[in-house]
Design an enzyme around this catalytic site. Structure first.
Site, short mmCIF file in Angstrom:
data_model
loop_
_atom_site.label_atom_id
_atom_site.label_comp_id
_atom_site.label_asym_id
_atom_site.label_seq_id
_atom_site.Cartn_x
_atom_site.Cartn_y
_atom_site.Cartn_z
N HIS A 449 -51.12 1.92 21.26
CA HIS A 449 -50.88 2.83 22.39
C HIS A 449 -49.54 2.55 23.06
O HIS A 449 -48.83 3.48 23.47
CB HIS A 449 -52.00 2.69 23.42
CG HIS A 449 -53.21 3.51 23.10
ND1 HIS A 449 -53.15 4.86 22.84
CD2 HIS A 449 -54.52 3.17 23.00
CE1 HIS A 449 -54.36 5.31 22.60
NE2 HIS A 449 -55.21 4.32 22.68
N GLU A 685 -59.99 31.88 15.00
CA GLU A 685 -60.40 30.51 14.68
C GLU A 685 -61.70 30.47 13.88
O GLU A 685 -62.15 29.39 13.49
CB GLU A 685 -60.58 29.70 15.97
CG GLU A 685 -61.49 30.35 16.99
CD GLU A 685 -61.48 29.62 18.33
OE1 GLU A 685 -61.07 28.46 18.37
OE2 GLU A 685 -61.89 30.24 19.32
N ASP A 709 -59.64 24.59 15.07
CA ASP A 709 -60.99 25.08 14.75
C ASP A 709 -61.02 25.90 13.47
O ASP A 709 -61.98 25.82 12.70
CB ASP A 709 -61.54 25.90 15.92
CG ASP A 709 -62.20 25.03 16.98
OD1 ASP A 709 -62.78 24.00 16.60
OD2 ASP A 709 -62.11 25.36 18.17
N CYS A 756 -51.40 28.52 18.18
CA CYS A 756 -51.43 27.57 19.30
C CYS A 756 -52.08 26.26 18.93
O CYS A 756 -52.36 25.43 19.78
CB CYS A 756 -52.14 28.19 20.50
SG CYS A 756 -53.83 28.72 20.18
#
Length: 821
Positions: A449, A685, A709, A756
């Site tokens: 991280h 999607e 998706d 998107c």
């Protein structure tokens, strides 16, 4: 055949750093007349972007293809380092083969070297021998490498593919073949030059010594052999067409060479974030462990104290996740930690541990250690990485229970080089370029991280430096050459001055790129693609404008509905949407209606886990099932649309009837609030939406493809499943073909189509999507300038050809092998 002679070998050497060893190897090549004096720069540059460590103490440093003109004759040398020299990821190189090759003459030698990497006893013997002939004999008899001689009695299917790549079948294409075959069944082997190798073993493939002009026979005994062989044939053909060692796109070039290291100490490690920095060393003390004892109360009081500590830690993390002074990577980190602490299982299990002998702190630490250990033991590295997050978030609760103070960077006033053993995620999230200009860690990883945060902030970072870092004292002046994976302790004034000049040059390059962020993404031959941003909060709308986004392609409104006890009111939503409109200053905004369910559950709706599954009441289905929720949101949207351009996007539309139903509801609400007419779009999607795209394009005003998706539904892969997530690659040809079909349907009705999903922010993905005719790409604000720049330097005809080739592939692995322009 390329061979070693005694003059090419140096025994019993020692080096303080990898870079020093590489320079010595380059010098030996130069002494043999093989390369020009500055070839070491090319070898060091290659080391920054590629791992030349093969295993068992063997490393093969070599130069970059673009500096092949520095090679006089193809040659190989060897330096033996019995004690070893730190190389990469904690490994130590003891046999360092320096290679200078104009084309693929070294491939056969590389195949022989793999014998050493597969024999630990042999490698150790050669690392300590005093006789160079031992090494020469080992290389000479190692012609079989890890491959075995082919078996002509093979019972299965086979296909022969000519290999023509002038750079030879080195480790990178071998790894690509090995990765592709991981998902295939049966025994798959490659045969070349009379030898045979397991196709799932990159090193075995390298051991075949395949070079330009070789014929590769691919064998499979699988019932699906025809399919497997066809796919592998196409992969080899892609590797043939495009050299896989083209110049790497490393961003702004860092070309700094210290003038004098005679009085300086060089500490080497691994680059985690590129760049260069100069400043005083700041020794960061890790947060001290919370005391193991505390003043306790009775059992009920301890349980209350535990509950309050968790709630307090979670509240602090939520506040930090909304701090506009941090970037999205930092805010997301705190949000993830808050979500972990909100898990009721932690509270329940820790509460159950509390008794007359075990207080809240002891109980919490016991349960935390157990959960962390469970995560650490997981085979999936991404899930195992979550153990670090849980440990870090859990320590926040421990500190509250013990009364320990949290150390911060607030007191730091001079931009400094942070020196530490490692950085916890929450510590990394405190980083600021105004306080920290560089980071150097004794431990750490480029995938941690802290490294991700450093890259997001543009802070140079080197990790895995080991014990030498302990010699750095507070306020020592250092030069952190992160791109060179090293830190210079006690540099000369001349080197400090030259490093500062490089920093100024890099800043100027970034400034020019930043200055161009408002230029449209128009290709060299005049095709424009709009580049817009994905946002969820008002602050991100402001970030999008500053980053050069031409609007917002996706507002994820569900973030207003998560992590609360009831749905947001109409006025609360209206104020939020209007603030976004105001922040965009007239730029268009596509607002997606509530899309909860799947991986975004909401408790207060009273829906079951089955209802909120990926195939349940997701997206617009929630709106149709709970009209009170969707109508409240639509009223807020139409009220906000009076103040600026808003388009509405409806998720989880499967058929044209779905769209008509929600369109009718939207129109009734619009009339209620006397709102303006706005464009209504369909989120593509669901595969059925693509199949019905021709019909949908007649009734919708635009399409927006949600690739995340669409990928999981088209490939039947739960993208949150740890064992399947790798398959959910949106560059799979199946997904690309669906996007092309949707784009053709939209354009046939003179409607526009955007994307998107995450693939829009991928440089390769953005170029393929533009080549497919996608009109708009929406992505995180931080990636907007780079994607616009990438598209501006392209040619639409070339992007179309790239997209065409991508559509012809059989899986995402093959697509990702395609070169980007």
């Amino acid at each position: 055949m390329l061979d070693l002679s005694p003059a090419d070998i140096r025994l019993g050497e020692s080096f303080d750093s990898r870079d020093a060893a590489i320079r010595a190897v380059a010098q030996l090549l130069h002494e043999q007349g093989a390369v020009q004096a500055n070839y070491s720069d090319s070898m060091l540059a290659r080391e920054r972007t590629a791992n030349t460590y093969l295993g068992n103490g063997v490393a093969i440093p070599h130069g970059r293809p673009q500096e092949a003109h520095l090679i006089n004759d193809t040659h190989v040398v060897l330096i033996q380092v019995p004690a070893g020299v730190p190389w990469k990821d904690g490994e130590r190189a003891k046999l360092i083969f320096g290679i200078a090759a104009k084309s693929d003459e070294h491939i056969s030698l590389l195949g022989r070297i793999t014998t050493i990497t597969s024999d630990e006893v042999l490698a150790e013997h050669l690392a300590n021998t005093n006789d160079p002939q031992d090494i020469i004999r080992a290389i000479s008899v190692g012609a079989q490498g890890n491959a075995r001689f082919s078996d002509d009695n093979f019972d299965g299917e086979r296909i022969i593919v000519p290999f023509s790549n002038p750079r030879g079948f080195h480790l990178r294409p071998a790894s690509q073949i090995a990765e592709a075959t991981e998902r295939m069944d049966g025994d798959i082997r490659l045969v070349a030059n009379g030898r045979e190798a397991d196709a799932r073993s990159a090193m075995s493939i390298v051991g075949l010594g395949i070079r330009a002009g070789s014929d590769i026979e691919i064998r499979s005994d699988s019932p699906f052999a025809d399919d497997h062989l066809r796919q592998l044939k196409r992969l080899v053909e892609i590797i043939n067409d495009e050299p896989q060692e083209a110049v790497e796109d490393e961003g702004p070039s860092v070309d700094w060479k210290p003038a004098d290291l005679s009085h300086a100490q060089v500490i080497t490690g691994t680059m985690a974030a590129p760049g260069i920095a100069v400043g005083p060393a700041f020794l960061w003390s890790q947060l001290s462990a919370a005391p193991s004892e505390r003043k306790r109360g009775d059992v009920a009081s301890e349980r209350d104290a535990l509950k309050a500590a968790i709630a307090s830690a979670e509240e602090t993390l939520r506040e930090l996740s909304e701090d506009a002074s941090m970037n999205k990577v930092q805010r997301n980190l705190f949000e993830a930690h808050a979500t972990m602490l909100s898990d009721e299982i932690l509270l329940t299990e820790a509460s159950a541990q509390i008794n007359e002998r075990v207080d809240a702190l002891q109980a919490w630490n016991t349960v935390l250690a157990k959960k962390v250990s469970q995560l650490e033991s997981l085979a999936d590295k991404h899930l195992a990485q979550r153990s670090i997050d849980l440990k870090d978030a859990g320590r926040r609760v421990s500190r509250i229970l013990s009364g320990a103070e949290e150390v911060s960077l607030a007191s730091l006033t001079t931009p400094s080089i942070l020196i530490a053993d490692d950085l916890e995620p929450s510590e990394a999230a405190q980083l600021s370029r105004s306080k920290i200009c560089g980071i150097c860690l004794r431990e750490g990883s480029p995938n941690a991280h802290s490294a991700i945060v450093a890259r997001s902030l543009g802070i140079p970072m080197v990790v895995a430096c080991g014990w030498p870092l302990e010699q750095v004292a507070a306020e020592d002046k250092v030069v952190l050459d992160a791109s060179g994976a090293r830190m210079i302790l006690h540099p000369t004034e001349e080197d400090v001055t030259s490093a500062n000049e490089v920093i100024k040059t890099l800043d100027a390059q970034r400034q020019r790129a930043w200055t161009d962020r408002f230029k449209p993404a128009i290709t060299q031959d005049g095709m424009r693609t709009e580049v817009v941003a994905n946002i969820a909060r008002v602050a991100e709308a402001e970030e999008a404008v500053q980053a050069g986004a031409e609007g917002v392609g996706l507002v994820r409104t569900e973030f207003l509905f998560l992590d609360r006890e009831h749905a947001p009111s109409e006025d609360e939503q209206y104020e939020c949407y209007r603030a976004m409109v105001d922040a965009l200053g007239g730029l268009p905004m596509v607002l997606r209606t509530i899309d909860i369910g799947g991986d975004k559950p909401v408790d207060y709706l009273g829906l079951s886990e089955r209802d909120l599954s990926f195939l349940g009441l997701r997206g617009i289905r929630i709106g149709l099932a709970r009209p009170d929720i969707i109508k409240t949101q639509l009223r807020a949207v139409y009220r906000a649309a009076k103040h600026g351009p808003i388009k509405l996007l409806f998720p989880m539309i499967a058929t044209s009837n779905d769209f008509r139903r929600i369109r009718n509801i939207a129109e009734a609400v619009r009339k209620e609030v006397d709102g303006p007419r706005i464009d209504l779009g369909v989120m593509i999607e669901v595969p059925s939406a693509v199949i019905m795209a021709t019909e949908l394009a007649k009734v919708a005003d635009f399409f927006s493809v949600g690739t995340n998706d669409l990928t999981q539904y088209a490939l039947a892969v739960d993208r949150t499943h740890p064992l399947l997530a790798k398959r959910a690659d949106s560059l799979h040809p199946v997904v690309l073909r669906l996007i092309r079909q949707a784009a053709e349907a939209a354009h046939a009705e003179d409607k526009w189509i955007g994307v998107c999903g995450g693939v829009a922010a991928d440089p390769l993905g953005a170029q393929i999507l533009a080549g497919l005719g996608v009109d708009e790409l929406s992505m995180p604000p931080a990636t907007v300038p780079a994607i616009k720049e990438k598209l501006r330097h392209g040619n639409f005809h070339d992007l179309q050809q790239l997209a065409k080739r991508a559509l012809e592939q059989e899986d995402a692995v093959a697509v990702r092998l395609l070169p980007i322009t």
